[in-house]
Enzyme design. Structure first.
Site, PDB file in Angstrom:
ATOM      1  N   PRO A   1       0.826  -1.213   0.000  1.00  0.00           N
ATOM      2  CA  PRO A   1       0.000   0.000   0.000  1.00  0.00           C
ATOM      3  C   PRO A   1       0.858   1.259   0.000  1.00  0.00           C
ATOM      4  O   PRO A   1       1.798   1.363   0.784  1.00  0.00           O
ATOM      5  CB  PRO A   1      -0.771  -0.097   1.320  1.00  0.00           C
ATOM      6  CG  PRO A   1      -0.638  -1.495   1.776  1.00  0.00           C
ATOM      7  CD  PRO A   1       0.586  -2.064   1.150  1.00  0.00           C
TER       8      PRO A   1
ATOM      9  N   TYR B   1      -1.488   4.982  13.147  1.00  0.00           N
ATOM     10  CA  TYR B   1      -2.826   5.512  12.866  1.00  0.00           C
ATOM     11  C   TYR B   1      -3.786   5.018  13.946  1.00  0.00           C
ATOM     12  O   TYR B   1      -3.361   4.383  14.919  1.00  0.00           O
ATOM     13  CB  TYR B   1      -3.240   5.135  11.436  1.00  0.00           C
ATOM     14  CG  TYR B   1      -2.299   5.763  10.421  1.00  0.00           C
ATOM     15  CD1 TYR B   1      -2.184   7.152  10.340  1.00  0.00           C
ATOM     16  CD2 TYR B   1      -1.487   4.993   9.607  1.00  0.00           C
ATOM     17  CE1 TYR B   1      -1.295   7.746   9.459  1.00  0.00           C
ATOM     18  CE2 TYR B   1      -0.593   5.583   8.713  1.00  0.00           C
ATOM     19  CZ  TYR B   1      -0.500   6.962   8.649  1.00  0.00           C
ATOM     20  OH  TYR B   1       0.383   7.567   7.795  1.00  0.00           O
TER      21      TYR B   1
ATOM     22  N   ARG C   1      -2.476  -5.285   8.803  1.00  0.00           N
ATOM     23  CA  ARG C   1      -1.096  -4.764   8.859  1.00  0.00           C
ATOM     24  C   ARG C   1      -0.816  -4.258  10.265  1.00  0.00           C
ATOM     25  O   ARG C   1      -1.611  -3.504  10.837  1.00  0.00           O
ATOM     26  CB  ARG C   1      -0.898  -3.648   7.834  1.00  0.00           C
ATOM     27  CG  ARG C   1       0.525  -3.113   7.848  1.00  0.00           C
ATOM     28  CD  ARG C   1       0.843  -2.217   6.676  1.00  0.00           C
ATOM     29  NE  ARG C   1       1.564  -2.962   5.666  1.00  0.00           N
ATOM     30  CZ  ARG C   1       2.424  -2.420   4.791  1.00  0.00           C
ATOM     31  NH1 ARG C   1       2.640  -1.133   4.788  1.00  0.00           N
ATOM     32  NH2 ARG C   1       3.051  -3.160   3.906  1.00  0.00           N
TER      33      ARG C   1
ATOM     34  N   ARG D   1       8.546   0.913  -2.592  1.00  0.00           N
ATOM     35  CA  ARG D   1       9.311   1.857  -3.408  1.00  0.00           C
ATOM     36  C   ARG D   1       9.842   1.228  -4.693  1.00  0.00           C
ATOM     37  O   ARG D   1       9.919   1.905  -5.719  1.00  0.00           O
ATOM     38  CB  ARG D   1      10.447   2.457  -2.563  1.00  0.00           C
ATOM     39  CG  ARG D   1       9.908   3.459  -1.548  1.00  0.00           C
ATOM     40  CD  ARG D   1      10.905   3.750  -0.466  1.00  0.00           C
ATOM     41  NE  ARG D   1      11.203   2.569   0.331  1.00  0.00           N
ATOM     42  CZ  ARG D   1      12.087   2.534   1.310  1.00  0.00           C
ATOM     43  NH1 ARG D   1      12.751   3.618   1.613  1.00  0.00           N
ATOM     44  NH2 ARG D   1      12.288   1.422   1.992  1.00  0.00           N
TER      45      ARG D   1
HETATM   46  C1  LIG Z   1       4.940   6.895  -0.888  1.00  0.00           C
HETATM   47  C2  LIG Z   1       4.597   5.863   0.133  1.00  0.00           C
HETATM   48  C3  LIG Z   1       3.319   5.804   0.665  1.00  0.00           C
HETATM   49  C4  LIG Z   1       2.985   4.825   1.598  1.00  0.00           C
HETATM   50  N1  LIG Z   1       1.694   4.712   2.034  1.00  0.00           N
HETATM   51  C5  LIG Z   1       1.331   3.653   2.805  1.00  0.00           C
HETATM   52  C6  LIG Z   1      -0.040   3.400   3.099  1.00  0.00           C
HETATM   53  O1  LIG Z   1      -0.931   4.086   2.647  1.00  0.00           O
HETATM   54  N2  LIG Z   1      -0.328   2.347   3.899  1.00  0.00           N
HETATM   55  C7  LIG Z   1       0.648   1.530   4.404  1.00  0.00           C
HETATM   56  O2  LIG Z   1       0.350   0.581   5.123  1.00  0.00           O
HETATM   57  N3  LIG Z   1       1.946   1.741   4.114  1.00  0.00           N
HETATM   58  C8  LIG Z   1       2.303   2.756   3.319  1.00  0.00           C
HETATM   59  N4  LIG Z   1       3.606   2.922   2.957  1.00  0.00           N
HETATM   60  C9  LIG Z   1       4.607   1.965   3.451  1.00  0.00           C
HETATM   61  C10 LIG Z   1       4.859   0.865   2.411  1.00  0.00           C
HETATM   62  O3  LIG Z   1       3.692   0.094   2.175  1.00  0.00           O
HETATM   63  C11 LIG Z   1       5.989  -0.071   2.849  1.00  0.00           C
HETATM   64  O4  LIG Z   1       5.604  -0.717   4.034  1.00  0.00           O
HETATM   65  C12 LIG Z   1       7.292   0.677   3.074  1.00  0.00           C
HETATM   66  O5  LIG Z   1       7.536   1.625   2.056  1.00  0.00           O
HETATM   67  C13 LIG Z   1       8.476  -0.306   3.109  1.00  0.00           C
HETATM   68  O6  LIG Z   1       8.576  -1.025   1.903  1.00  0.00           O
HETATM   69  P1  LIG Z   1       9.697  -0.695   0.776  1.00  0.00           P
HETATM   70  O7  LIG Z   1      10.995  -0.740   1.481  1.00  0.00           O
HETATM   71  O8  LIG Z   1       9.548  -1.807  -0.235  1.00  0.00           O
HETATM   72  O9  LIG Z   1       9.413   0.656   0.205  1.00  0.00           O
HETATM   73  C14 LIG Z   1       3.966   3.910   2.036  1.00  0.00           C
HETATM   74  C15 LIG Z   1       5.263   3.996   1.525  1.00  0.00           C
HETATM   75  C16 LIG Z   1       5.582   4.935   0.566  1.00  0.00           C
HETATM   76  C17 LIG Z   1       6.979   4.957  -0.003  1.00  0.00           C
END
Ligand SMILES: Cc1cc2nc3c(=O)[nH]c(=O)nc-3n(C[C@H](O)[C@H](O)[C@H](O)COP(=O)(O)O)c2cc1C
Ligand SMILES: Cc1cc2nc3c(=O)[nH]c(=O)nc-3n(C[C@H](O)[C@H](O)[C@H](O)COP(=O)(O)OP(=O)(O)OC[C@H]3O[C@@H](n4cnc5c(N)ncnc54)[C@H](O)[C@@H]3O)c2cc1C
Length: 768
Positions: free
Chosen positions: A414, A575, A623, A717
């Site tokens: 997400p 949250y 989550r 990302r």
């Molecule tokens: C731009 C952005 C927005 C995010 N929004 C959410 C979200 O709405 N809900 C959520 O559970 N995590 C959110 N995350 C966290 C990601 O789902 C993920 O857990 C976190 O980026 C680590 O994963 P990665 O290292 O592959 O980026 C967001 C991350 C990014 C980069």
């Protein structure tokens, strides 16, 4: 470098680090006057064998061929690892180790130092550091893990020494194992583990010898009564436990005692003309290779920097700059390995091949792809046990959650895009963004956190599901995904921002209150997110909780009508629901605060209501933030209790994130840094998990799945970087099966574009 800068050198400690540094420094500049102080006699030594990698040996060969030749003659080499678990032995080949007796290593270094003219002062305590510094140009503090030099200058070096909880003892067996052997014994006191490797090869009349380390958790050690055993009795008891591995032969000790491993780090490695080297500067758990290797490599780097740099302080700075990142990376891998051995009992139930694979990939340095190259037979057997269809990499093995079959293990995590209109309606941006990711091959594409009410939004750019207009817009997106990327599932994440609501879009100032138009926020307790910056939320009363719960239920009903395949309840990242779970943000004194059971009460009420409103055959995930990365926050036991409770109430998987609960968090970022939390929930509770967080490559995904650390891997990302991440991973692995079909219009691009080639004739003949 002007040699006058380092004409007189004092080396404190005649271990491998100090001796090798002395030999190199003298060899490079024979005019130097170098003295090594060693409190022990030359023939005294603790421990038995040391392992050196091919890389370290390459460095030694280059720097001092004489030492290299002597070491090479003494080495025992082998390339297999045997993992013995519940009566079966799994053998993995292609590893390449070289080991020799520590005593032999020290003898070779003594002889080399003596032949070069280094003054060796055995059985002599080194003079105090200040005195040494006054009389020498350079003091090399190679005085080991308990370094008195480091402690004398603790104010400057700023050391941290962390003791870990497993107990271990170094012993020896008078025969040579024919491979590295790792074995676990499940005793009535708990799990004990043996690490063994040969260090002296058998020769006529000599059976050879092996290092044997026996390790276990502190409580197992006490329960087995080993805390009251002397060295000889400990060796006997260990030999009894591992009689099978030892063929009934005894174990012997050499100044052995039960130890707890201490990880040493220092903020600075030099002070004035004193420099730390080897164990004095840093330690790394023995399970990923000996400290001897790091000490020898430090010595090589120090000698080289003193040659290359224009003065002493530049040389010491260059030495630290060169070695610190290497040591940090080794220490990170060592920490993962150490933790794996501490947590080993949770893996004892794993089937034998998975257990062996898990052990081999524990530090994350060895991966599925490395192992496949080293020993395809071994990885093939692990894949078969996992259930990979023939020719299918683990990540393209399907997974069923309730009535939903996911065709591969990749989830688009997400990600809030903060791009909704003022009414929280997703627009063309969301269609293109989610549509592109759905076409990119992931098994499951998750929406951003979709808010259940206007006041439950994080920012004015967040999407929602509290109106029919929003539901229509989401339906357009789910239809697109189902029609255009058939086989790809789309899930919705429902959440309420709680005390982190009414803030700016990410790129305008994350978590900062709006400049105007703020709305009141609610939370478990009236604690602002950032003191003096964020709004003080109103603590939810029972009516407020009912209203929030009903908002979630209404949103879930709408989500079902929109055609989402999976629903995730967002109980992470501070949250609203996460705020109830964490002891740092929930200070309630009623039935919803205090114990973890009480803190779970409201999130579970919401879960139950949503589960009841969500179609029975469609899966639900939750989550969580499995740690707050902050003192007094969610503990490992809390995380297990939370996951256990949601699973018992019908969650099909737990999506295990961490942090973002309090601003003062100190996360330990690194590759796959959150996966140990998912791993623990999966292996302790047997609950399916989604791992997330810096999972950086398809190789890591395959490794996590095969080791049994995750069921699904979410990448965030990486999917912003490359919407077709999964399709590209398939192409890179030469996979073209049903787990990642290329959309028909894109098929012409399913192979990477050709790169430049040369038309010059191949060099075939050599004319002298
Ligand atoms: C731009 C952005 C927005 C995010 N929004 C959410 C979200 O709405 N809900 C959520 O559970 N995590 C959110 N995350 C966290 C990601 O789902 C993920 O857990 C976190 O980026 C680590 O994963 P990665 O290292 O592959 O980026 C967001 C991350 C990014 C980069
Ligand atoms: C009990 C034990 C067993 C081990 N067994 C093994 C093994 O089998 N294989 C392996 O690879 N690694 C083993 N290790 C780890 C390994 O010894 C170290 O990582 C490695 O030796 C680091 O090298 P070093 O030169 O930095 O320090 P060390 O080898 O610890 O050398 C430091 C030396 O400094 C001397 N010293 C300290 N203070 C003074 C002083 N004030 N004056 C004079 N001398 C001083 C000590 O006597 C010691 O000889 C063992 C460690 C321990 C504690």
């Amino acid at each position: 470098m002007p040699s006058r800068d380092t004409e007189r050198i004092a080396v404190v400690g005649g271990g491998p680090g100090g001796l090798y540094a002395a030999a190199l420094l003298k060899r490079l500049r024979p005019g130097r006057e170098i003295t090594v102080w060693e409190r022990n006699a030359p023939e005294d030594t603790f421990g038995f064998g040391v392992v050196l990698s091919d890389e370290t040996l390459g460095g030694i060969e280059h720097a001092d061929p004489v030492v290299y030749a002597a070491l090479s003659d003494a080495f025992v080499r082998w390339d297999t690892i045997d993992v013995v678990h519940r009566g079966t032995t799994q053998t993995s080949g292609g590893h390449g180790f070289a080991a020799l007796e520590r005593r032999t290593l020290l003898r070779i270094l003594h002889e080399r130092c003596a032949s070069l003219g280094v003054r060796l002062r055995f059985r002599t305590e080194a003079p105090p550091t200040a005195e040494l510094a006054a009389g020498h140009d350079l003091v090399v503090a190679a005085d080991g893990v308990h370094s008195a030099t480091r402690e004398a200058h603790a104010r400057h070096f700023r050391p941290t020494v962390t003791h870990h909880r497993n107990r271990y003892i170094w012993l020896a067996a008078d025969f040579a194992f024919d491979s590295f052997r790792f074995e676990i014994a499940e005793t009535r006191h708990g799990v004990m583990q043996l690490h063994a490797y040969p260090f002296a090869r058998p020769s006529s009349g000599n059976p050879g010898a092996s290092t044997v380390i026996v390790e276990m958790r502190d409580e197992v050690w006490r329960s087995a009564g080993l805390d009251t055993c002397g060295t000889a009795e400990s060796a006997e008891r260990c030999a009894e436990v591992f009689a099978g591995a030892l063929g009934g032969r005894p174990l012997r000790s050499n100044k052995s005692s039960w130890l707890t491993f201490a990880t040493v780090t220092n903020q600075h490695w030099s002070h004035g003309r004193t420099v730390l080297l080897g164990d004095a500067a840093h330690t790394a758990h023995f399970s990923i290779g000996s400290g001897t290797k790091l000490a020898v490599e430090d010595a090589l780097a120090l000698a080289a920097c003193l040659e290359e740099q224009p003065g002493l302080s530049a040389a010491l700075a260059a030495y630290e700059a060169e070695r610190r990142p290497v040591v940090l990376s080794t220490q990170r891998a060592a920490a993962a390995s150490l933790r794996w051995f501490e947590e080993l009992p949770q893996y004892a139930h794993q089937p034998p091949r998975r257990f062996a694979f898990n052990l081999l990939t524990r530090s994350r340095r060895v991966t599925h792809d490395n192992l496949r190259l080293r020993d395809p037979g071994f990885t093939g057997a692990v894949e078969e046990e996992f259930g990979c269809p023939p020719g299918t990499p683990p990540m393209f093995t399907p997974l069923r959650l309730r009535g939903l079959e996911l065709r591969n293990r990749i989830v688009v995590s997400p990600m809030d895009m903060y791009s909704a209109d003022a009414d929280g309606v997703p627009g063309d941006f969301h269609l293109v963004h989610l549509g592109a990711r759905a076409l990119g091959g992931a098994g499951l594409v998750m929406t951003e956190m979709v808010c259940v009410s206007p006041e439950g939004r994080i920012t004015p750019g967040c999407t929602g599901l509290w109106t029919d207009e929003q539901a229509d817009a989401w339906t357009r997106i789910t239809r697109f995904v189902h029609d255009t990327a058939p086989g790809t599932a789309i899930g919705v994440q429902l959440g309420h921002s709680g005390r982190k609501g009414s803030t700016r879009r990410m790129w305008e100032g994350i978590d900062e209150p709006l400049e105007d138009g703020n709305w009141p926020v609610v939370a478990a307790s009236p604690l602002p997110y950032a003191h003096g910056v964020s709004q003080i939320p109103q603590a939810l009363d029972r009516d407020g909780m009912d209203a929030v719960r009903d908002r979630f239920t209404e949103a879930a009903r709408r989500a079902a009508r929109c055609g989402f395949d999976l629903l995730e309840l967002h109980c992470a990242h501070g949250y609203l629901l996460s705020g109830f779970l964490s002891p740092l943000t929930n200070r309630r004194t009623d039935a919803y605060g205090g114990s973890v059971e009480n803190r779970l009460r409201f999130p579970l009420e919401v879960f139950d209501a949503v589960r009841a409103a969500w179609p029975r055959e469609r899966p639900m995930t939750v989550r969580i933030s499995a740690t707050d990365w902050s003192h007094g926050g969610t503990s490992d036991e809390d995380a297990l209790a939370v996951a256990r409770a949601f699973a018992a109430h019908g969650a099909d998987a737990i999506d295990v994130s961490t942090g973002q609960v309090v601003p003062e968090e100190r996360p330990e970022y690194g590759r796959s840094y959150q996966t140990p939390y998912a791993d623990r929930i999966r292996n302790v509770l047997g609950v399916p998990v989604i791992a997330v967080g810096a999972i950086s490559s398809w190789d890591d995904v395959n490794s996590l799945l095969l080791a049994g650390r995750a069921d699904l891997c979410a990448l965030a990302r990486s999917h912003l970087h490359d919407p077709h991440w999964t399709l590209h991973a398939a192409a890179a692995q030469g996979y073209a099966g049903p787990g990642a079909p290329w959309p028909l219009p894109y098929r012409a691009g399913s192979r990477p574009p050709p790169t430049g080639r040369t038309d010059a004739p191949k060099p075939r003949l050599t004319l002298d």
